[in-house]
Write an enzyme that holds these catalytic residues in place. Structure first.
Site, PDB file in Angstrom:
ATOM      1  N   GLU A 157       0.832  -1.216   0.000  1.00  0.00           N
ATOM      2  CA  GLU A 157       0.000   0.000   0.000  1.00  0.00           C
ATOM      3  C   GLU A 157       0.865   1.264   0.000  1.00  0.00           C
ATOM      4  OE1 GLU A 157      -4.219  -1.462   1.882  1.00  0.00           O
ATOM      5  OE2 GLU A 157      -2.807  -0.525   3.274  1.00  0.00           O
ATOM      6  N   GLU A 268      -6.415  -7.058  -1.540  1.00  0.00           N
ATOM      7  CA  GLU A 268      -6.970  -6.984  -0.189  1.00  0.00           C
ATOM      8  C   GLU A 268      -8.419  -6.541  -0.301  1.00  0.00           C
ATOM      9  OE1 GLU A 268      -4.977  -4.759   2.854  1.00  0.00           O
ATOM     10  OE2 GLU A 268      -2.978  -5.188   2.050  1.00  0.00           O
TER      11      GLU A 268
END
Length: 356
Positions: A157, A268
Site C-alpha cells: 500500500e 486486499e
C-alpha cells in the site's frame, strides 16, 4: 431429442467450469495463521471437523496464499523464518505463494512506512543497495528451501511512498529508485521460475490517486521503467469511504490496465457479517448487500466479476479471513471473518472461492 438432452447438461457443466476458472488467483491472506495456532487456535471445516486451515482453504477453492513479510520484527512475527514455515505448508496443500514485502519491521500502510532498524534514513544510495540485497536474500532463501514463489509485491500500500523519510512522496525519484532496486533483487535471485513482480497501492477504486502515483513514479527521471514490474495490485475496502463504489473500482481497474499495460488484481478486500456502527457510510451500489455470511458471498462474487471482466484482471485475495483474535480486522465493523471467531468453524461464505 436425445442429443439435446445429453448436450444441455454438458454445456451447463462447461459454462460452470469456465466461470469457476475465470480468475487465475483465487486467494486469501492468512499471515496470522502461525500466531493463531501458537495461541491454541484450531480450525474446523464447515462440517465441524478439525483440519489445518490451509487444507480447509484449498478444499473451498482457494489456490493462492498471500503472506506479509517483515524485516526484523522484535518478536519474530512475520519475519523470513516465519514465512518459510508458513509457505512450506501452503505449498504442501497445493496452493501458490505470494510474498508481500513490507520493507519494515512492522505494519506498512498509507499511514506508516517505517524504515527497518539498521537501514539508511539519510542516503538513498545506501538504502537502495540495502533494499536490493534484502529482496534478493528473501527470494534466495525461498529458493534454497525449494519453495516456488508466484508473486512478490515490492512494498505494501505504497500510495504515500515507502521507507520513510527517503521514500516519501515529496521525492518520487527516490521512490522510483527504491522500487527499481527491489525489482532487480527479485530478478537477480536464484528463484526459478521468476515470480511476477507487483506494485501495490491502497484505494484501488480511486483512479485519480492511482494515476497520480504511477505517472509520477514512472516519469521521475529515475531508474524505474514499466518493464521492471509485471502486476498492479490494489486494496479495495468498502467500509472506509462512501466513494469506494463498485462502479469506481471498475473504472479504475480498466484504466490501470489500458494506461500501464499490466495485469491487475484486487489483493486486499473484506466484507462484514456484523457492522452495527460503521464509521463511514457504505458505498451506494453496495447497500443492497447484507452484513451476513450470504452477503460475504455476494460481495466477493461481485468484486471477482469486476476483476474477471477487466482485460488483464487475474486475481482476488481476501484479507485475513481466519484471524479469529482480530475479527474486526482494523475496521469499524465488528466481524469480517469467513471463520466464526467463537467456534473456529469455517462459514459457508468460504466456498465462494470455488465459484470465482
Amino acid at each position: 431429442m436425445l442429443g439435446k438432452t445429453v448436450l444441455l447438461p454438458l454445456l451447463v457443466l462447461l459454462c460452470h467450469s469456465l466461470a469457476s476458472a475465470s480468475l487465475v488467483y483465487r486467494g486469501a491472506d492468512i499471515s496470522s495463521l502461525l500466531i493463531e495456532e501458537k495461541a491454541g487456535i484450531e480450525y474446523k471445516n464447515v462440517n465441524g471437523q478439525t483440519q489445518p486451515l490451509e487444507n480447509i482453504l484449498k478444499a473451498n477453492g482457494v489456490n493462492s496464499v498471500r503472506q506479509r513479510v517483515w524485516v526484523n520484527p522484535s518478536d519474530g512475527s512475520y519475519n523470513l523464518d516465519y514465512n518459510v514455515k508458513l509457505a512450506k505448508r501452503v505449498k504442501a496443500a497445493g496452493m501458490s505463494v505470494y510474498l508481500d514485502l513490507h520493507f519494515s519491521d512492522t505494519w506498512a500502510d498509507p499511514s506508516h512506512q517505517t524504515t527497518p532498524r539498521g537501514w539508511s534514513t539519510n542516503d538513498i544510495g545506501t538504502l537502495t543497495w540495502q533494499v536490493y540485497n534484502y529482496t534478493m536474500e528473501v527470494c534466495n532463501t525461498f529458493a534454497s528451501n525449494g519453495i516456488d514463489v508466484s508473486i512478490v509485491a515490492i512494498g505494501n500500500e505504497i500510495r504515500n511512498g515507502l521507507l520513510w523519510p527517503l521514500g516519501k512522496p515529496d521525492n518520487y525519484a527516490n521512490i522510483a529508485n527504491i522500487l527499481h532496486s527491489a525489482a532487480f533483487g527479485v530478478k537477480d535471485s536464484t528463484l526459478s521460475p521468476k515470480p511476477k513482480i507487483m506494485i501495490h497501492l491502497d484505494n484501488g477504486w480511486d483512479w485519480s490517486a492511482q494515476k497520480f502515483f504511477y505517472d509520477r513514479v514512472l516519469s521521475s527521471g529515475a531508474n524505474l521503467v514499466k518493464s521492471d514490474f509485471d502486476l498492479i495490485g490494489v486494496s479495495y475496502y468498502p467500509f472506509y469511504n462512501p466513494s469506494a463504489t463498485l462502479s469506481a473500482l471498475t473504472t479504475s481497474l480498466k484504466n490501470l490496465r489500458s494506461t500501464y499495460g499490466k495485469d491487475v488484481l484486487v489483493v486486499e478486500t473484506d466484507w462484514p457479517v456484523l457492522c452495527p456502527n460503521p464509521a463511514y457510510a457504505f458505498p451506494s451500489d453496495l447497500k443492497d448487500i447484507p452484513f451476513s455470511v450470504a452477503g460475504q458471498t455476494t460481495f466477493v462474487q461481485r468484486v471477482a466479476n469486476i476483476v474477471a471482466q477487466t482485460p488483464g484482471g487475474i486475481g482476488l485475495y481476501y484479507w485475513e479471513p481466519a484471524w479469529v483474535q482480530n475479527a474486526a480486522l482494523g475496521s469499524s465493523c465488528a466481524d469480517n471473518l469467513m471463520v466464526d471467531w467463537s467456534t473456529r468453524q469455517a462459514r459457508t461464505s468460504l466456498s465462494v472461492f470455488a465459484t470465482i
